[in-house]
Design a protein around this motif. Structure first.
Motif, PDB file in Angstrom:
ATOM      1  N   SER A   1     -11.633 153.422 -40.367  1.00 54.63           N
ATOM      2  CA  SER A   1     -12.783 152.791 -40.935  1.00 54.63           C
ATOM      3  C   SER A   1     -13.911 152.724 -40.214  1.00 54.63           C
ATOM      4  O   SER A   1     -14.066 153.521 -39.047  1.00 54.63           O
ATOM      5  CB  SER A   1     -12.090 151.059 -40.823  1.00 54.63           C
ATOM      6  N   ASP A   2     -15.020 152.313 -40.934  1.00 54.29           N
ATOM      7  CA  ASP A   2     -16.539 152.330 -40.274  1.00 54.29           C
ATOM      8  C   ASP A   2     -16.354 151.867 -38.700  1.00 54.29           C
ATOM      9  O   ASP A   2     -17.310 152.137 -37.881  1.00 54.29           O
ATOM     10  CB  ASP A   2     -17.289 151.509 -41.219  1.00 54.29           C
ATOM     11  N   GLU A   3     -15.357 150.819 -38.573  1.00 54.02           N
ATOM     12  CA  GLU A   3     -15.580 150.434 -37.040  1.00 54.02           C
ATOM     13  C   GLU A   3     -15.040 151.507 -35.985  1.00 54.02           C
ATOM     14  O   GLU A   3     -15.383 151.173 -34.707  1.00 54.02           O
ATOM     15  CB  GLU A   3     -14.576 149.225 -36.848  1.00 54.02           C
ATOM     16  N   ASP A   4     -14.254 152.315 -36.749  1.00 55.87           N
ATOM     17  CA  ASP A   4     -13.806 153.480 -35.576  1.00 55.87           C
ATOM     18  C   ASP A   4     -14.991 154.266 -35.158  1.00 55.87           C
ATOM     19  O   ASP A   4     -15.880 154.894 -35.683  1.00 55.87           O
ATOM     20  CB  ASP A   4     -12.868 154.507 -36.197  1.00 55.87           C
TER      21      ASP A   4
END
Length: 527
Positions: free
Chosen positions: A179-182
């Protein structure tokens, strides 16, 4: 008529009850050979992962027609009514305490094997188009099939069923959800004059789960070596191609004239790391060289260990390499076992921009890897490393003239099982959790007095609970003599034996965990 109907109704309920009981009973599966990424050893079916896997396959039916819809429906119907079993995080004691024969990280089930064979039978009958094997319709480009066969023999999921390594290899693995959080982790590949870098790059592209999360940068030294440059240009915009600009000769002491190559390598490393961190502005980098080949879970391993690298100040790098990773000296079924190590391994390793900011102001002129191992740089920090290496090298020729490769490197085992590290609890690797259990484990093991005794007790008939053994060394001479007889690396760097933690070198002999250890009153290394 009504009595006849009632009898039929009772008979139907009985048949349904038998069928339902049989299905429920079959949910718990027996142990079997490792077959793929949807089951964990000694557990019930991970049905959510299976359904997610099948949903991904089903999405492809309309566009690529890789699998028959009827068979997918059949597969989904077998697992859609089962709840996902709870997963309890493992403690450090549970992880370090596994014995021989434990298939950690192996994903297994006789039922899934039968279903896989059913898919294979359809493929052989011409009902399934083998786009996966041919590498068509993938975003990383087409491959020369002859070269693919030469360089990629496939991950053996079952000993009778090799699976081709290709660009789509990981697309449907349930662990690969980024995800974008990774965090973005750049992969920096160093090359000089090896056209065989194609072998390294093809494996990186084959196993890379996300182009966005793992951009690939290739830094080229040695000028525009024609054959190497042509290989790199063939990847077009799939790589960021940078070139080390300073090709001048380096002044070295007369006694090190033959070692000038090591000074050029250090210059290249310093320039490329600075460019990657400070010009391209990456925060995290995996460093590999042009002769490195990677394991299927290489990216998963680094993605999962990055959080602990950033959180624990006692950890300064994560490495894919085990210096003592020869098959007969490791637990070949301990696929997910990781260690803390005082020794800097290299050969596929990850560092952060924070560390580079510290090192860049004093980067050495030569021998950068041994410089990293010195106390002034290491500062009692450790690297994470695996039991089974996630990298291997095919670099027979190089600055070291192939001696190290022929005598040692070529024997290191490369992991061939995918481990979903991102779903595992790796908190046991933090210093506070690890040290107490590690010291207790080592110094409660059974003491032996010689290599001869150690080899004798480990060759006896295996006991139900494998016994762990400890052989004490008092001096560096003792260690070298023991290591040579045990066929592990015998050298020291800045006073630290390879793979050691707190002076202890773990190894595996005939199904027994063994430790080559200093006395229990050990305090520090002596350079």
């Amino acid at each position: 008529m009504s009595r006849l109907f009632k009898k039929f109704y009772i008979f139907a309920l009985f048949i349904f009850g038998v069928f339902f009981y049989t299905m429920i009973k079959n949910i718990g599966l027996p142990e079997s050979r490792a077959v793929g990424p949807l089951f964990r050893a000694n557990s019930k079916i991970d049905t959510m992962a299976i359904l997610k896997h099948l949903d991904n396959l089903e999405e492809e039916i309309g566009s690529q027609k890789k699998y028959s819809g009827a068979l997918l429906s059949k597969l989904k119907s077998k697992f859609s009514t089962v709840d996902k079993p709870p997963q309890k995080p493992r403690t450090s004691k549970e992880v370090l305490g596994k014995g021989v024969g434990d298939k950690r990280g192996v994903l297994e089930s006789d039922k899934l094997l039968a279903l896989q064979k059913e898919l294979q039978q359809e493929a052989h009958a011409g009902e399934v188009r083998s786009d996966i094997e041919l590498g068509e319709n993938n975003n990383d480009g087409k491959k020369n099939k002859k070269k693919e066969d030469e360089f990629a023999n496939g991950e053996v999921i079952d000993e009778h069923t090799p699976v081709k390594n290709d660009h789509d290899h990981n697309k449907h693995h349930p662990s690969y959800v980024y995800s974008d959080e990774d965090s973005v982790i750049a992969v920096l590949v160093f090359v000089c004059d090896r056209p065989s870098i194609k072998r390294s790059l093809d494996k990186l592209f084959a196993y890379r789960p996300s182009e966005k999360k793992f951009p690939i940068i290739v830094s080229q030294d040695c000028g525009s070596h024609v054959a190497t440059t042509q290989v790199l240009q063939s990847y077009e915009d799939r790589i960021v191609h940078i070139k080390q600009p300073d090709l001048s000769e380096i002044s070295v002491p007369p006694k090190e004239k033959k070692m000038q190559g090591y000074f050029k390598i250090a210059r290249h490393y310093g320039w490329a790391l600075n460019y990657t961190f400070n010009i391209l502005n990456h925060e995290n980098v995996i460093i590999v060289e042009d002769d490195i080949e990677i394991a299927p879970d290489f990216f998963e391993y680094f993605a999962a260990t990055l959080p602990i690298l950033k959180k624990d100040p006692s950890i300064w790098c994560v490495s894919a390499w085990n210096d003592n990773g020869k098959p007969k000296r490791i637990n070949e079924t301990a696929y997910d076992l990781l260690y803390r190590s005082d020794f800097f391994p290299g050969l596929g390793w990850m560092m952060t921009k924070t560390l580079w900011t510290e090192l860049m102001v004093k980067w050495p002129r030569g021998y950068w890897d041994d410089w990293m191992r010195e106390p002034a740089q290491r500062r009692d920090r450790v690297c994470i490393r695996p039991e089974i290496s996630r990298s291997s090298t095919f670099g027979k020729e190089g600055v070291s003239l192939g001696t190290y490769y022929m005598n040692h490197l070529r024997f290191i085992k490369l992991n061939d099982h995918f481990v979903p590290f991102k779903s595992l609890d790796l908190s046991y690797l933090s210093k506070d959790n690890y040290d107490v259990e590690f010291v207790r484990r080592v110094y409660s093991s059974q003491l032996v007095n010689s290599v001869t005794e150690l080899l004798a007790v480990t060759s006896e008939t295996p006991k139900p609970t494998p016994v762990e053994y400890r052989l004490i060394y008092r001096t560096k001479v003792d260690f070298r003599n023991f290591a040579k007889k045990l066929e592990i690396m015998e050298d020291f760097r800045a006073g630290v034996p390879r793979t050691a933690y707190r002076g202890v070198v773990p190894l595996f002999i005939n199904g027994h965990r063994c430790y080559l250890a200093p006395g229990a009153n050990w305090e520090s290394y002596q350079p």
